[in-house]
Write a protein that holds these residues in place. Structure first.
Motif, short mmCIF file in Angstrom:
data_model
loop_
_atom_site.label_atom_id
_atom_site.label_comp_id
_atom_site.label_asym_id
_atom_site.label_seq_id
_atom_site.Cartn_x
_atom_site.Cartn_y
_atom_site.Cartn_z
N GLU A 116 0.83 -1.21 0.00
CA GLU A 116 0.00 0.00 0.00
C GLU A 116 0.86 1.26 0.00
OE1 GLU A 116 -3.37 0.46 -0.24
OE2 GLU A 116 -3.48 -1.69 -0.65
N GLU A 117 1.94 1.25 0.75
CA GLU A 117 2.83 2.41 0.77
C GLU A 117 3.46 2.66 -0.59
OE1 GLU A 117 5.73 1.85 3.83
OE2 GLU A 117 4.33 2.30 5.45
N ARG A 118 3.87 1.60 -1.25
CA ARG A 118 4.53 1.73 -2.56
C ARG A 118 3.57 2.18 -3.65
NH1 ARG A 118 8.14 -3.76 -2.51
NH2 ARG A 118 9.71 -3.02 -1.05
N HIS A 119 2.33 1.79 -3.56
CA HIS A 119 1.37 2.07 -4.62
C HIS A 119 0.34 3.13 -4.23
CE1 HIS A 119 3.05 -1.87 -5.64
NE2 HIS A 119 2.91 -1.46 -6.89
N ALA A 120 0.59 3.85 -3.16
CA ALA A 120 -0.36 4.86 -2.70
C ALA A 120 -0.46 6.02 -3.69
CB ALA A 120 0.04 5.37 -1.33
#
Length: 144
Positions: free
Chosen positions: A122-126
């Motif tokens: 989620e952090e990478r694709h936020a």
């Protein structure tokens, strides 16, 4: 008669202690995959203490059963047969409890790992779904 009673108790206690040691050593290694060494040792100690208390209590109760075959040796063998069956049952229950404890811990570790991987994903694709500010383009007609 008294000799056969003492013989039965001594043999029964020896069998319980040997089986308890087998559970302790095998169970500790079994739990190490799911717990660190200290936690595995603590958990197996608690399980082995419970095992010893239950089986020694059963041994004491079986020692009070009156078996009259007419032969003291046969009386001891019959009582030991009962103790061995109870010991096998207690061993199986103890191993089932340890397996359940281990499986629950491994499931929790897997759930924690999946949650961490999801958080990282989620952090990478936020930023993918968020609108980006348009780049500033300087117009050739703007004043310096």
């Amino acid at each position: 008669m008294e000799d056969s009673y003492v013989t039965f108790l001594v043999l029964g206690i020896v069998l319980v202690v040997i089986d308890g040691q087998l559970i302790y050593h095998s169970g500790r290694g079994y739990l190490k995959r799911a717990y660190d060494d200290e936690e595995a040792t603590s958990m197996i100690r608690l399980a082995v203490v419970l095992f010893h208390l239950v089986v020694l209590g059963l041994l004491a109760l079986v020692s009070l059963i009156s078996v009259e075959t007419g032969n003291a040796t046969k009386d001891v063998v019959m009582k030991l047969g009962i103790v061995l069956l109870l010991l096998a049952l207690a061993h199986g229950v103890t191993m089932a409890i340890l397996a359940r404890i281990r499986d629950r811990q491994l499931q929790q570790q897997l759930a924690d790992q999946m949650a961490e991987e999801h958080r990282i994903y989620e952090e990478r694709h936020a930023h993918v779904g968020e609108p980006r500010p348009a780049p500033k383009i300087e117009s050739p007609y703007s004043a310096p």
